[in-house]
Design an enzyme around this catalytic site. Sequence first.
Site, PDB file in Angstrom:
ATOM      1  N   GLU A 358       0.843  -1.204   0.000  1.00 21.64           N
ATOM      2  CA  GLU A 358       0.000   0.000   0.000  1.00 21.64           C
ATOM      3  C   GLU A 358       0.871   1.244   0.000  1.00 21.64           C
ATOM      4  O   GLU A 358       0.551   2.248  -0.618  1.00 21.64           O
ATOM      5  CB  GLU A 358      -0.921   0.001   1.229  1.00 21.64           C
ATOM      6  CG  GLU A 358      -1.996   1.083   1.198  1.00 21.64           C
ATOM      7  CD  GLU A 358      -1.553   2.433   1.746  1.00 21.64           C
ATOM      8  OE1 GLU A 358      -2.220   3.439   1.479  1.00 21.64           O
ATOM      9  OE2 GLU A 358      -0.515   2.496   2.434  1.00 21.64           O
ATOM     10  N   GLU A 359       2.000   1.168   0.715  1.00 26.49           N
ATOM     11  CA  GLU A 359       2.784   2.375   0.966  1.00 26.49           C
ATOM     12  C   GLU A 359       3.598   2.844  -0.231  1.00 26.49           C
ATOM     13  O   GLU A 359       3.898   4.021  -0.349  1.00 26.49           O
ATOM     14  CB  GLU A 359       3.726   2.171   2.163  1.00 26.49           C
ATOM     15  CG  GLU A 359       3.017   1.929   3.490  1.00 26.49           C
ATOM     16  CD  GLU A 359       2.294   3.154   4.021  1.00 26.49           C
ATOM     17  OE1 GLU A 359       2.260   4.199   3.344  1.00 26.49           O
ATOM     18  OE2 GLU A 359       1.734   3.056   5.129  1.00 26.49           O
TER      19      GLU A 359
HETATM   20 ZN   LIG Z   1      -1.439   2.830   5.883  1.00 24.53          ZN
END
Ligand SMILES: [Zn+2]
Length: 495
Positions: A358-359
């Site tokens: 996600e990052e």
């Molecule tokens: Zn997050």
Amino acid sequence: MIESYFRPKSLVAFCFVFGLLRVAGAQNQQPKPPQPSWAAAPQMTEKQQANYSRQLLDELAAIRNAALKDDYAYRQLAHLTENIGPRPSGSAQAKAAAEYVAGELRKLGLEVQLEEVTVPHWVRGAETAELVEYPGQAPESRQKVVLAALGGSTATPVEGTMAEVVVVNTFDELQALGRNRVAGKIVLFNELFDKQKSAAGMAFAAYGEAVLYRGAGPKAAADLGAVAALVRSVGDADFRLPHTGWSGPAGIPAGAVTAEDADLIAHLAAQGPVRMHLTMTPQKLPNTTGYNVIGDLKGSEHSEQIVVVSGHLDSWDLGTGAIDDGAGVVVAMETAEILQQLHLRPKRTLRVVAWMDEESGGAGRQQYTKDHRSEFDHHAAAIESDAGAAHPLGFDVHMGPRAVELLRPVAGVLQGVGASALQPSEYSPGADISDMSDAGVPTIGILQDGRTYFHYHHTAADTLDKVVPAELRENAATMAVMAYALASMTDPLPR
Ligand SMILES: [Zn+2]
């Protein structure tokens, strides 16, 4: 969470309206006029009654009560953060974490897949900076600057870069300086994080405003010939902690200095030239394989219909990813654990997802969309928790008003937890579920009290001690009750 997703949270407005209602109630001695539906006593409409049997409401209450006593999520979080540690995309820890979560979900009896995702692999190197020339400098002295490279940053030469620092607050100020005054310099974007807004309950709005510079600032500086770009850390920590995060590829070294150091440099630069010696030696290694972990608890009646509960397993590397977002993963895991503990089988399939990457770009989300897009019509709903582990106030919901109405009885079950808000959100309430959101799947985020989130988020202080066990239990109750309701109500939510 990354900057591509921010959720304007109007807690202030919410509290303000609630306060007015209380005052009006106290002063009103006359027979009460008909109340608007959102202030009415929790009486169910016909539609709601048709969707929630007495048995289902009893089961939801039992799930809530069990979660408020269960330490499963906290024990899982302790393992992920302390035994495994930071879990950046491409790292050995991210891989170990995926295997660990898969194993734990198998122990719960879920059908588990590790779905391959090609992920970037960027590793932090040395990072030091000193001011070597500035107005009023004592002879032979230098001043240390505390900073961290931003994800994906390129490196300076090993011996570092020496250049003058120019300070701007906005993109317009940068453009006004023009290439002549930017080329060959280090640009510092000194956009303030609005602490008052954050303290008033609008932390995500404050984040959204400031994080633009972390995302796009380095590229804008590079386009005018800057040799490096720095941003003021996007957070409200007051302990000289740099805040890392994703930044758009810029081709120049990019870092975040602490808020304190940004102030120092800005003050000195206002008095005269400031020169910095900047060394950052991160490396971009070849892409590698990571995994989304997907665990299904098959539905008893409509197993083809899926309710996703999720968080993201990858984290930044400075801390151990407790609030961002180990907490989201473990409350999703606990949803399955509680159902097994209470021997409850949902009508629809409950799918626990621990997202990868996600990052640093969302490769896990993209891969899931590629592999599962044809099933999106049968995704009844998707929940992600990616805003910490503090007390939950309820939910951010991205769906039509008829669907929100159908969730009121769920909010009623969570009233005693203090998690009954259903706050309509214009955007997907989670980055990893945003493709589903775009495809029309009703999506839900857990709406946590965000007032302390950006003290720690993406810093070295995102560690297990920041998670209050009782608050994590509330989060687990909130996710589990909503997920089971979505998976067992008579009809799926209307789209
Ligand atoms: Zn997050």
